[in-house]
Write a protein that holds these residues in place. Structure first.
Motif, short mmCIF file in Angstrom:
data_model
loop_
_atom_site.label_atom_id
_atom_site.label_comp_id
_atom_site.label_asym_id
_atom_site.label_seq_id
_atom_site.Cartn_x
_atom_site.Cartn_y
_atom_site.Cartn_z
N ASN A 205 -11.41 17.08 -2.16
CA ASN A 205 -12.68 16.86 -1.70
C ASN A 205 -13.69 17.91 -2.15
O ASN A 205 -14.94 17.51 -2.34
CB ASN A 205 -12.70 17.31 -0.01
CG ASN A 205 -12.02 15.89 0.61
OD1 ASN A 205 -12.58 14.74 0.31
ND2 ASN A 205 -11.18 15.97 1.66
N PHE A 206 -13.25 19.24 -2.40
CA PHE A 206 -14.15 20.23 -3.27
C PHE A 206 -14.61 19.83 -4.45
O PHE A 206 -15.78 19.67 -4.81
CB PHE A 206 -13.50 21.64 -3.03
CG PHE A 206 -14.32 22.58 -3.93
CD1 PHE A 206 -15.27 23.33 -3.02
CD2 PHE A 206 -14.27 23.01 -4.98
CE1 PHE A 206 -16.02 24.12 -3.46
CE2 PHE A 206 -15.18 23.80 -5.39
CZ PHE A 206 -16.06 24.56 -4.78
N LEU A 207 -13.70 19.39 -5.29
CA LEU A 207 -13.72 18.78 -6.47
C LEU A 207 -14.62 17.43 -6.52
O LEU A 207 -15.46 17.49 -7.53
CB LEU A 207 -12.68 18.45 -7.25
CG LEU A 207 -11.46 19.58 -7.62
CD1 LEU A 207 -10.21 19.00 -8.26
CD2 LEU A 207 -12.19 20.64 -8.48
N LYS A 208 -14.52 16.59 -5.50
CA LYS A 208 -15.04 15.50 -5.42
C LYS A 208 -16.75 15.64 -5.21
O LYS A 208 -17.74 14.92 -5.69
CB LYS A 208 -14.75 14.63 -4.27
CG LYS A 208 -15.47 13.19 -4.01
CD LYS A 208 -14.61 12.44 -2.97
CE LYS A 208 -14.60 13.17 -1.63
NZ LYS A 208 -15.64 13.36 -0.77
N VAL B 22 -18.05 17.31 11.78
CA VAL B 22 -18.24 16.98 10.31
C VAL B 22 -18.86 18.15 9.63
O VAL B 22 -18.33 18.35 8.30
CB VAL B 22 -19.52 15.75 10.41
CG1 VAL B 22 -19.95 15.49 8.99
CG2 VAL B 22 -19.15 14.57 11.07
N VAL B 23 -19.69 18.92 10.14
CA VAL B 23 -20.05 20.19 9.41
C VAL B 23 -18.93 21.16 9.47
O VAL B 23 -18.73 21.97 8.19
CB VAL B 23 -21.07 20.81 10.28
CG1 VAL B 23 -21.71 21.84 9.49
CG2 VAL B 23 -22.52 19.78 10.27
N VAL C 291 -14.43 24.16 6.33
CA VAL C 291 -13.00 24.23 5.76
C VAL C 291 -12.80 24.12 4.25
O VAL C 291 -12.06 24.70 3.76
CB VAL C 291 -12.24 23.20 6.74
CG1 VAL C 291 -10.77 23.22 6.28
CG2 VAL C 291 -12.12 23.64 8.23
N ILE C 292 -13.58 22.86 4.00
CA ILE C 292 -13.40 22.92 2.38
C ILE C 292 -14.05 23.76 1.43
O ILE C 292 -13.36 24.14 0.76
CB ILE C 292 -13.94 21.40 2.14
CG1 ILE C 292 -13.41 20.33 2.81
CG2 ILE C 292 -14.28 21.30 0.65
CD1 ILE C 292 -14.21 18.89 2.69
N ASN C 293 -15.24 24.27 1.76
CA ASN C 293 -15.66 25.29 1.05
C ASN C 293 -15.42 26.67 1.37
O ASN C 293 -15.58 27.50 0.53
CB ASN C 293 -17.20 25.23 1.24
CG ASN C 293 -17.72 23.85 0.73
OD1 ASN C 293 -17.33 23.29 -0.25
ND2 ASN C 293 -18.52 23.00 1.39
N GLU C 294 -15.01 27.15 2.51
CA GLU C 294 -14.98 28.40 2.95
C GLU C 294 -13.64 28.97 3.39
O GLU C 294 -13.29 30.06 3.60
CB GLU C 294 -16.13 28.72 3.91
CG GLU C 294 -17.64 28.49 3.63
CD GLU C 294 -18.32 29.26 2.60
OE1 GLU C 294 -17.51 30.32 2.29
OE2 GLU C 294 -19.49 29.09 2.52
N SER C 295 -12.70 27.89 3.85
CA SER C 295 -11.47 28.50 4.81
C SER C 295 -10.72 29.63 3.94
O SER C 295 -9.82 29.98 4.44
CB SER C 295 -10.77 27.01 4.96
OG SER C 295 -9.95 26.38 3.96
N SER C 296 -10.56 29.32 2.54
CA SER C 296 -9.74 30.19 1.53
C SER C 296 -10.04 31.41 2.10
O SER C 296 -9.37 32.51 1.91
CB SER C 296 -9.84 29.92 0.37
OG SER C 296 -11.06 29.97 -0.37
N LYS C 297 -11.39 31.79 2.28
CA LYS C 297 -11.83 33.29 2.41
C LYS C 297 -11.26 33.84 3.94
O LYS C 297 -11.23 34.99 4.10
CB LYS C 297 -13.33 33.23 2.55
CG LYS C 297 -14.04 32.90 1.58
CD LYS C 297 -15.21 32.54 1.45
CE LYS C 297 -16.01 32.01 0.28
NZ LYS C 297 -17.24 31.70 0.25
N LEU D 73 -12.80 29.63 13.58
CA LEU D 73 -13.38 28.24 13.17
C LEU D 73 -12.18 27.34 12.43
O LEU D 73 -12.23 26.05 12.97
CB LEU D 73 -14.65 28.39 12.53
CG LEU D 73 -15.79 28.94 13.19
CD1 LEU D 73 -17.02 29.17 12.30
CD2 LEU D 73 -16.17 28.20 14.48
N THR D 74 -11.64 27.77 11.68
CA THR D 74 -10.56 27.19 10.75
C THR D 74 -9.58 26.88 11.51
O THR D 74 -8.85 25.83 11.60
CB THR D 74 -10.17 27.85 9.47
OG1 THR D 74 -9.71 29.27 9.77
CG2 THR D 74 -11.50 28.11 8.56
#
Length: 225
Positions: free
Chosen positions: A192-195, A125-126, A131-137, A76-77
């Motif tokens: 974007n995560f901080l925002k 969009v989803v 990507v913002i919330n989960e991609s680091s995993k 997905l990423t």
């Protein structure tokens, strides 16, 4: 550009999947629904069993496409970055001025995402939220070095290279073009995560996306050399 986009297929490393999900309706349903479910419940709570129940298919049928949910997340990423890369290439290819080209590239990777009708089974969009919330995993794992050697992250790395080359075109004497490029690409997601979650830690907000910050950062860095 519209005609070109209609023929675009995002090429993902074949080692990420068992069977290409783009090759069947079931595969596309797996991608479509997994995006919605991961966004809703989070990657940790997401399972293939829950996905199977949601799409009305056996859990075993999902394993025919992906070995595990980690590889699904990598898929997905990777797809997302491939999609952004196409926009980046098409939007900057005709720009000859190096400053304008880099500025446009930063705008492309920073702008709010809109759904792309050319890929009806993917809600971009989803997917951007994932990507913002989960991609680091997808890469903060013990297997990251092995997966990197096998090309799991080649699209993301190619994006960094493209931006690095644009930075060098602006200032060929700057010694840290790759570091700045990866900082911009990853920093956009972090801002974007901080925002969204830690508003007191960023100057970015609903009316001021990270583009202006990273344009300011890049050009003040490059022009001061």
């Amino acid at each position: 550009m519209e005609r070109l986009l209609q023929t675009v297929k995002i090429a993902i490393n074949e080692k990420v999947f068992v069977k290409d999900p783009e090759s069947s309706n079931l595969g596309k349903r797996i991608i479509e629904q997994s995006i919605l479910m991961i966004d809703e419940m989070g990657f940790e709570a997401f399972t293939f069993k829950k996905l199977g129940n949601e799409i009305g298919s056996n859990e075993s049928s999902i394993y025919r496409y992906f070995e595990n949910k980690h590889k699904l997340l990598v898929y997905l990423t990777s797809w997302y970055w491939g999609w952004v890369e196409y926009q980046l290439v098409f939007s900057t290819n005709s720009i000859s001025n190096a400053d304008e080209k880099l500025k446009r590239a930063i705008e492309i990777i920073s702008k709010p995402v809109e759904e792309d009708s050319h890929f009806s089974h993917i809600n971009e969009v989803v997917l951007n939220r994932i990507v913002i919330n989960e991609s680091s995993k997808s890469f903060l794992t013990k297997e990251v070095d092995i997966e990197n050697k096998e090309g799991y992250f080649v699209i993301y790395k190619r994006m960094v290279t493209r931006i690095s080359e644009m930075i060098q075109a602006v200032n060929g004497d700057y010694l840290y073009s790759k570091s700045l490029a990866s900082t911009i690409l990853e920093g956009v997601q972090h801002q974007n995560f901080l925002k969204d979650h830690f508003q007191s830690l960023t100057n970015c907000n609903a009316n001021d996306n990270p583009a202006q910050f990273f344009i300011d950062l890049a050009f003040k860095t490059l022009k001061s050399q």
